[in-house]
Design a protein around this motif. Structure first.
Motif, short mmCIF file in Angstrom:
data_model
loop_
_atom_site.label_atom_id
_atom_site.label_comp_id
_atom_site.label_asym_id
_atom_site.label_seq_id
_atom_site.Cartn_x
_atom_site.Cartn_y
_atom_site.Cartn_z
N UNK A 296 -28.66 22.37 -48.07
CA UNK A 296 -29.11 23.05 -49.29
C UNK A 296 -29.09 24.57 -49.16
N UNK A 297 -28.59 25.03 -48.02
CA UNK A 297 -28.37 26.48 -47.95
C UNK A 297 -27.45 26.89 -49.08
N UNK A 298 -27.66 28.06 -49.68
CA UNK A 298 -26.76 28.45 -50.78
C UNK A 298 -25.30 28.48 -50.35
N UNK A 299 -25.04 28.98 -49.13
CA UNK A 299 -23.63 29.07 -48.72
C UNK A 299 -23.03 27.67 -48.54
N UNK A 300 -23.86 26.72 -48.10
CA UNK A 300 -23.34 25.36 -47.93
C UNK A 300 -23.02 24.75 -49.29
N UNK A 301 -23.93 24.96 -50.23
CA UNK A 301 -23.69 24.42 -51.57
C UNK A 301 -22.43 25.02 -52.18
N UNK A 302 -22.31 26.34 -52.02
CA UNK A 302 -21.14 27.01 -52.57
C UNK A 302 -19.87 26.51 -51.90
N UNK A 303 -19.94 26.34 -50.57
CA UNK A 303 -18.77 25.89 -49.83
C UNK A 303 -18.35 24.48 -50.28
N UNK A 304 -19.33 23.60 -50.47
CA UNK A 304 -19.01 22.25 -50.90
C UNK A 304 -18.41 22.27 -52.30
N UNK A 305 -18.95 23.13 -53.15
CA UNK A 305 -18.43 23.26 -54.51
C UNK A 305 -16.97 23.74 -54.47
N UNK A 306 -16.73 24.73 -53.62
CA UNK A 306 -15.38 25.28 -53.47
C UNK A 306 -14.41 24.16 -53.02
N UNK B 277 -30.92 16.17 -35.51
CA UNK B 277 -31.71 16.51 -34.33
C UNK B 277 -33.02 17.20 -34.71
N UNK B 278 -33.01 17.85 -35.85
CA UNK B 278 -34.27 18.44 -36.32
C UNK B 278 -34.81 17.63 -37.49
N UNK B 279 -34.60 16.35 -37.42
CA UNK B 279 -35.11 15.46 -38.46
C UNK B 279 -34.30 15.56 -39.73
N UNK B 280 -34.69 14.77 -40.69
CA UNK B 280 -33.97 14.78 -41.95
C UNK B 280 -34.10 16.14 -42.65
N UNK B 281 -35.25 16.79 -42.43
CA UNK B 281 -35.46 18.09 -43.07
C UNK B 281 -34.43 19.11 -42.60
N UNK B 282 -34.15 19.06 -41.30
CA UNK B 282 -33.16 19.99 -40.75
C UNK B 282 -31.80 19.75 -41.39
N UNK B 283 -31.44 18.48 -41.52
CA UNK B 283 -30.17 18.11 -42.14
C UNK B 283 -30.13 18.59 -43.59
N UNK B 284 -31.25 18.33 -44.28
CA UNK B 284 -31.32 18.69 -45.70
C UNK B 284 -31.28 20.21 -45.86
N UNK B 285 -31.97 20.92 -44.98
CA UNK B 285 -31.97 22.38 -45.06
C UNK B 285 -30.56 22.92 -44.84
N UNK B 286 -29.83 22.29 -43.90
CA UNK B 286 -28.47 22.76 -43.63
C UNK B 286 -27.59 22.57 -44.87
#
Lengths: 271, 265, 354
Positions: free
Chosen positions: B41-51, B30-39
């Motif tokens: 590449x947040x550090x917590x998102x990256x960490x959560x996916x890694x976990x 909804x906020x374009x691809x950048x919004x999706x990408x920002x969501x």
């Protein structure tokens, strides 16, 4: 396997490891919950249960799970029928989509429903204008339950319909039976085991559902707070004994259903 | 009549599965691809996916190993008394009947900081609950029946005669397993692996209770979605959820493919 | 290999499947374990192979107790009832399996498998998978596979049970020849008496976990030692009271005694066909069945139905016809003993001693 089992020392270590793993992982935790809920005495257990928020959550869960199961049995039987009996474009795709609710994380399922029906969405807006409320109210919980238990009835009925000998049906027609009668007398009875078995599985899953429900329910005590969310809340507020008390009610119910399903299957196999 | 039924079926699928999926996808963008990408590449998102990835790998390995062994024992072992075997067999299914939240609660009760066992482990410096080991145990509990239940029927169906034949021809247990048993059960194991991956990827309730959902420490992808929704950050939630959904759909396709292969062999 | 079994017992739960079994098998012999289904034959075979552990008793190969040896070390070949071929391996790989496990060299494996493929007539089928082979071919692969590691004892569990009746005959003689050529001690289990009689050097009759009798097929047929063997082998009619049969009055010395009468013990014909008219009895022909090479005649004598054969060369009988019946001998048994007795009226009532 026989000869490995003959190397005594090895064998013993190996066997005990596997059985120990099994006992520690599965049996011990379950016993732990039962033990804990009675650890402060039976009176305490009763007290935890008689908390109105607790028993209301159990009743609400039962009520909504029954509604979801009934809807699911109807929808599931119909879809199983359509997917087995009719040929139409997109059939294979739909058949694969059936399993999607199993594959999707339940939290994702909850989020999907929230986004689709929530305030600000198209459907949410229309419904709100009509004076209904879905999200954060009971209908949303029922929808979430239907979503996560969607495949059970379909997958239980499909093989039965596939096995159903067309000649049985034809025989009924040749004897002059009408369509509706054939359905009631020949087709429905052969689907019934799947409807019941799948329905029970769906019911027990709906009772236990947490991920999808917690996101859409609003979790208002006494109105939209289901048991699993209640248990979660108790754990969060550091009251594990209260959580355990409600847990064993749900657990005992689920085990009873599981046992019933096993019994049914065994009877089915014998006949 | 026929058309009506097919129409209703399509409608149900559309309302229950396709529309929500589509809505989530558009929501994530909804906020374009950048919004999706920002969501994402947040550090917590990256960490959560890694976990989540770590949990999936560890759980799948352990569950495959123990699940296959347990299935072998439950079907083949003659050193387990018949009644005991029946009992064990029905216990295998119990995690199906246990709500994931309760599964998590069990582990907190048994191994949490207030419990006797938990205190012992903490004494030797091993934190289980609200840490990685607890999350693995919770997910193992939930996924336990999947592998056993896939492999057992295949073992029952092939019977023990081929294995006995191998042993009379001089093959030891290890050789017999790899050369005779494994080729027959490998597709079932593959199927079990896919189911385990899917389930551990998506496990939410049990992990939420056991992990404590501590950002950048024990948060997984699903619990991050939950937290984002609680914080009314629906777009961010949609981004992570979309990644999870994409994985699930990939697994579903793999499952269909495996099913077909399993049918061939 | 010389095989000896002493005091073998096996229980499955409460079921006593094998009861105190003893026997000895000479090197190079082909033995048939014959008996009704569920009689414990297969259990004995599986204990010999090491696939089942006896509760008590000893299994001795070459004078050495092998009870504690796993199947891998017993040097046996086992052919399973449904062959148990490795279904994901070709016929060649199936036969080579035992040699590969023993880590034989590639060349040695190739030579041995080629030899066996030729011996079993499977040339051209080596690269087929089991599901691409016919029942008979599968069985040949199973034989070849069992023989490949050069076992000293070959055990076969109902080797012909899963094969069409027509091919079965062919395979029986093939197996018999093959085993003779290889010269291996073999034991096979069957519930089919024709099969046992035709293939085996010696038969062991097994019933309810016990060895009823052991001997050559002819010995067993001629002199059954227990009532079970007498009824199980060959056809026969049971008469509850032996004294009612003419010529067997007072048999068993007054004790209640039963008689088993085989078709070939009986002769039927017109009175003038018999030398000892006094030993015959009158009967009525009930039914006649044409059996291709002879007549099967059912006669009723004294309220008992007896069956016998009659040559096509002799005068053809008619149903309902009165006829003379002579029972030459009968297999008699009571609670104490069993024996074969000749008709005592066949002796000339007034013998002339010279």
């Amino acid at each position: 396997m026989n000869s490995l089992l003959r190397h005594k020392g090895w064998t013993w270590g190996f066997r005990s490891t596997i059985l120990l793993y099994f006992v520690v992982l599965i049996v011990l935790p379950i016993l732990g919950v039962y033990y804990n809920s009675f650890s402060l005495g039976f009176g305490n257990f009763i007290e935890s249960i008689s908390d109105p928020i607790a028993w209301k959550s159990v009743l609400l869960t039962l009520k909504l799970a029954i509604i979801a199961t009934v809807i699911n049995v109807f929808l599931g039987t119909m879809i199983a029928w359509v997917l087995i009996r009719y040929k139409f474009p997109g059939k294979a795709l739909l058949n694969s989509l059936v399993d999607l609710p199993f594959a999707l994380p339940t939290a994702v399922g909850g989020l999907m429903i929230l986004l689709l029906l929530g305030p600000g969405s198209l459907i949410g807006g229309i419904v709100e204008a009509l004076g209904f409320e879905i999200v954060f109210h009971q209908p949303a919980i029922v929808i979430a339950m239907i979503f996560v238990t969607f495949p059970f009835v379909i997958r239980a009925v499909q093989p039965l319909l596939e096995e159903l000998d067309p000649s049985e049906e034809e025989a009924a027609y040749t004897m002059g039976a009408k369509g509706g009668r054939v359905f009631l007398r020949v087709i429905l009875p052969s689907m019934a085991p799947g409807m019941i078995g799948g329905g029970m599985l769906a019911f027990s899953r709906a009772l236990a559902e947490f991920g999808a429900v917690v996101l859409v329910a609003g979790n208002i005590p006494g109105r939209t707070l289901v048991s699993s969310v209640f248990i979660f809340g108790e754990v969060e507020s550091d009251n594990p004994v209260g959580a355990a008390a409600v847990s064993i009610i749900l657990l005992t119910l689920s085990f009873a259903i599981l046992w019933l399903i096993n019994m049914l299957q065994m009877r089915g196999r014998r006949s | 009549m026929r058309r009506l039924w097919i129409g209703i079926t399509y409608l149900v699928f559309f309302l229950l599965i396709i529309a929500p999926l589509g809505k989530m996808t558009t929501g994530a963008f909804s906020q374009g691809f950048d919004g999706f990408w920002a969501a994402l590449t947040r550090p917590e998102a990256q960490h959560a996916l890694l976990m989540t990835g770590l949990v999936v790998v560890v759980v799948t390995l352990l569950n495959t190993l123990f699940g296959v062994m347990m299935a072998l024992y439950l079907v083949r072992a003659n050193w387990i008394n018949r009644r005991l075997k029946g009992l064990l067999n029905s216990i295998v299914d119990l995690p199906y009947a246990v709500s994931p939240v309760i599964g998590g609660l069990m582990i907190v009760l048994l191994l949490g900081p207030d419990s006797a066992l938990g205190a012992i482990f903490e004494g030797i410096g091993l934190k289980i609950v609200y840490a990685f080991p607890g999350m693995v145990i919770a997910t193992l509990f939930v996924t336990f029946p999947l592998m056993v239940r896939e492999v057992m029927p295949v073992l029952q169906e092939i019977g023990s005669q081929q294995e006995e034949a191998a042993s009379t021809l001089g093959a030891r247990a290890w050789t017999t397993f790899w050369r005779v048993t494994w080729p027959s059960i490998r597709w079932a194991v593959m199927y079990g692996v896919i189911l385990t991956v899917a389930r551990s990827l998506g496990e939410f309730g049990a992990v939420l209770v056991v992990s404590g959902n501590i950002m950048n420490k024990t948060q997984t992808a699903t619990t991050l979605v939950y937290q984002d929704v609680e914080n009314f950050n629906v777009t961010a939630a949609g981004g992570v959820a979309l990644v999870l959904a994409a994985f699930s759909i990939g697994l579903l396709l793999l499952m269909e493919w495996t099913k077909r292969r399993k049918g061939v062999h | 290999m010389h095989v000896e079994v002493r005091g073998l017992n096996k229980h499955f739960g409460d079921f006593h499947a094998v009861k105190d079994v003893n026997f000895e098998i000479t090197k190079g012999h082909l033995i048939g374990l014959l008996g009704p289904s569920g009689g414990g034959k297969t259990s004995i075979l599986r204990m010999l192979a090491g696939l089942e552990t006896p509760d008590s008793g000893e299994i001795i190969f070459h004078g050495q107790t092998v009870n504690n040896l796993p199947p891998q070390e017993r040097g046996i070949g086992f052919v399973f009832q449904n062959y148990a071929l490795f279904k994901h391996m070709t016929a060649y790989e199936n036969i080579a399996f035992g040699l590969k496990v023993k880590k034989a060299s590639k060349a040695a494996i190739r030579d041995r498998v080629t030899e066996l493929v030729e011996l079993t007539g499977l040339k051209g089928f080596e690269s087929r998978y089991p599901h691409q082979l016919s029942g008979g071919q599968r069985q040949r692969v199973a034989f070849a596979r069992a023989l490949a590691p050069e076992p000293q004892l070959l055990l076969l569990d109902e080797p012909f049970a899963a094969i069409d009746a027509k091919i079965r005959q062919e395979l029986r003689s093939w197996l018999r020849e093959l085993i003779e050529r290889v010269g291996i001690t073999s034991i096979f289990v069957t519930h089919d008496q024709d099969e046992a009689i035709e293939v085996a050097d010696e038969i062991m009759i097994i019933n309810q976990g016990r060895v009823e009798q052991k001997g050559t097929p002819w010995d067993i047929y001629k002199e059954p030692q227990t009532p079970f063997v007498a009824t199980f082998i060959g056809e026969s009619t049971l008469i509850e009271n032996a004294s009612e049969v003419k010529g067997f009055k007072g048999a068993g010395g007054g004790k209640p005694t039963k008689a088993l009468i085989r078709p070939e013990y009986i002769e039927v014909g017109s009175l003038h066909e018999f030398k000892m008219a006094s030993a015959t009895e009158q009967g009525i022909v009930k039914h006649l069945h044409f059996r291709g090479s002879e007549w099967l005649v059912e006669v009723e004598v004294n309220g008992h139905k007896l069956t016998t054969y009659r040559s096509l060369e002799k005068e053809t009988l008619q149903p309902g016809q009165d006829i003379s019946v002579l029972v030459h001998r009968a297999y008699l048994f009571n609670d104490e003993r069993s024996w074969i007795q000749e008709n005592n009226l066949k002796e000339d009532p007034m013998p002339v001693f010279i």
